[in-house]
Scaffold this motif. Structure first.
Motif, mmCIF file in Angstrom:
data_model
loop_
_atom_site.group_PDB
_atom_site.id
_atom_site.type_symbol
_atom_site.label_atom_id
_atom_site.label_comp_id
_atom_site.label_asym_id
_atom_site.label_seq_id
_atom_site.Cartn_x
_atom_site.Cartn_y
_atom_site.Cartn_z
ATOM 1 N N TRP A 1 57.979 -13.450 9.468
ATOM 2 C CA TRP A 1 57.376 -14.369 8.493
ATOM 3 C C TRP A 1 58.054 -15.739 8.560
ATOM 4 C CZ3 TRP A 1 60.033 -16.551 4.329
ATOM 5 C CH2 TRP A 1 59.245 -17.334 3.476
ATOM 6 N N GLU B 1 48.657 -18.517 10.348
ATOM 7 C CA GLU B 1 47.461 -18.775 11.159
ATOM 8 C C GLU B 1 47.619 -20.071 11.947
ATOM 9 O OE1 GLU B 1 44.093 -18.407 13.124
ATOM 10 O OE2 GLU B 1 44.628 -16.865 11.685
ATOM 11 N N GLU C 1 46.623 -9.871 14.698
ATOM 12 C CA GLU C 1 46.309 -9.244 13.404
ATOM 13 C C GLU C 1 47.557 -8.656 12.752
ATOM 14 O OE1 GLU C 1 43.532 -9.766 11.758
ATOM 15 O OE2 GLU C 1 42.964 -10.966 13.512
ATOM 16 N N THR C 2 48.409 -8.031 13.538
ATOM 17 C CA THR C 2 49.657 -7.479 13.009
ATOM 18 C C THR C 2 50.544 -8.592 12.460
ATOM 19 O OG1 THR C 2 49.575 -5.629 14.552
ATOM 20 C CG2 THR C 2 51.733 -6.169 13.621
ATOM 21 N N LEU D 1 49.631 -11.575 11.412
ATOM 22 C CA LEU D 1 49.029 -12.152 10.205
ATOM 23 C C LEU D 1 49.212 -11.248 8.996
ATOM 24 C CD1 LEU D 1 45.755 -13.731 11.624
ATOM 25 C CD2 LEU D 1 47.803 -14.939 10.805
ATOM 26 N N SER D 2 49.054 -9.946 9.174
ATOM 27 C CA SER D 2 49.221 -9.043 8.033
ATOM 28 C C SER D 2 50.691 -8.958 7.614
ATOM 29 C CB SER D 2 48.641 -7.657 8.320
ATOM 30 O OG SER D 2 49.325 -7.019 9.356
ATOM 31 N N THR D 3 51.598 -8.988 8.572
ATOM 32 C CA THR D 3 53.028 -9.002 8.262
ATOM 33 C C THR D 3 53.379 -10.259 7.475
ATOM 34 O OG1 THR D 3 53.588 -7.692 10.204
ATOM 35 C CG2 THR D 3 55.347 -9.066 9.287
ATOM 36 N N ALA E 1 51.403 -12.127 5.679
ATOM 37 C CA ALA E 1 50.770 -12.079 4.360
ATOM 38 C C ALA E 1 51.557 -11.174 3.414
ATOM 39 C CB ALA E 1 49.329 -11.598 4.484
ATOM 40 N N TRP E 2 52.053 -10.062 3.923
ATOM 41 C CA TRP E 2 52.857 -9.134 3.121
ATOM 42 C C TRP E 2 54.111 -9.831 2.589
ATOM 43 C CZ3 TRP E 2 56.881 -5.581 5.619
ATOM 44 C CH2 TRP E 2 57.499 -4.757 4.657
#
Length: 159
Positions: free
Chosen positions: A100, A115, A140-141, A143-145, A147-148
């Protein structure tokens, strides 16, 4: 350094020894790009080896070795076994926080969205390159990481 600044924001999410290692790893995660450090050409592994050989903590070395989807890049370079033999994968939480911090810091030191950072990386490397393929494969991984961790930083709770 923007990545270290971001790491300081998220450091309270982690317990010792990972919270201390996080900030050091944020400062040092790209040291493997330095010409005097390059050995394999895979900067996470080269950087982690360099740090290990200079007495940095195992936690810092593990975070550097595995940062920001290094596993896929290691696989594409034929170095996955070497990476795993030399450095155990860090726990998912500190690895996510470092990813992150890395993904929300632009190369010019400004805060950005994950992004925006991925778009910048994909534009900088040609489509056939290992880095481009790694980032596209992990998009995708990542971005989701991001966001978390962004949600946790916004509304802090231990992870």
């Amino acid at each position: 350094h923007a990545v270290a600044s971001q790491a300081l924001v998220a450091e309270p999410l982690l317990d010792a020894p990972w919270n201390a290692a996080l900030v050091d790893a944020a400062w040092l995660h790209d040291i493997g790009y330095a010409s005097e450090v390059v050995d394999t050409g895979f900067h996470p592994l080269d950087g982690a080896r360099y740090l290990r050989d200079r007495g940095w903590s195992l936690e810092v070395c593990r975070l550097v070795a595995w940062h920001t989807c290094a596993s896929l890049e290691a696989e594409l370079r034929g170095l996955y076994g070497v990476l795993g033999d030399e450095f155990a994968s860090p726990p998912s939480e500190p690895a996510a926080v470092l990813a992150w911090a890395d993904l929300t810091s632009s190369p010019t030191g400004e805060r950005c969205s994950a992004e925006e950072r991925l778009v910048e990386i994909l534009a900088r490397y040609p489509p056939g390159s290992i880095v481009h393929r790694t980032v596209a494969g992990c998009r995708e991984t990542l971005l989701s990481t991001a966001a978390w961790i962004e949600a946790l930083v916004t509304c802090p709770q231990p992870i």
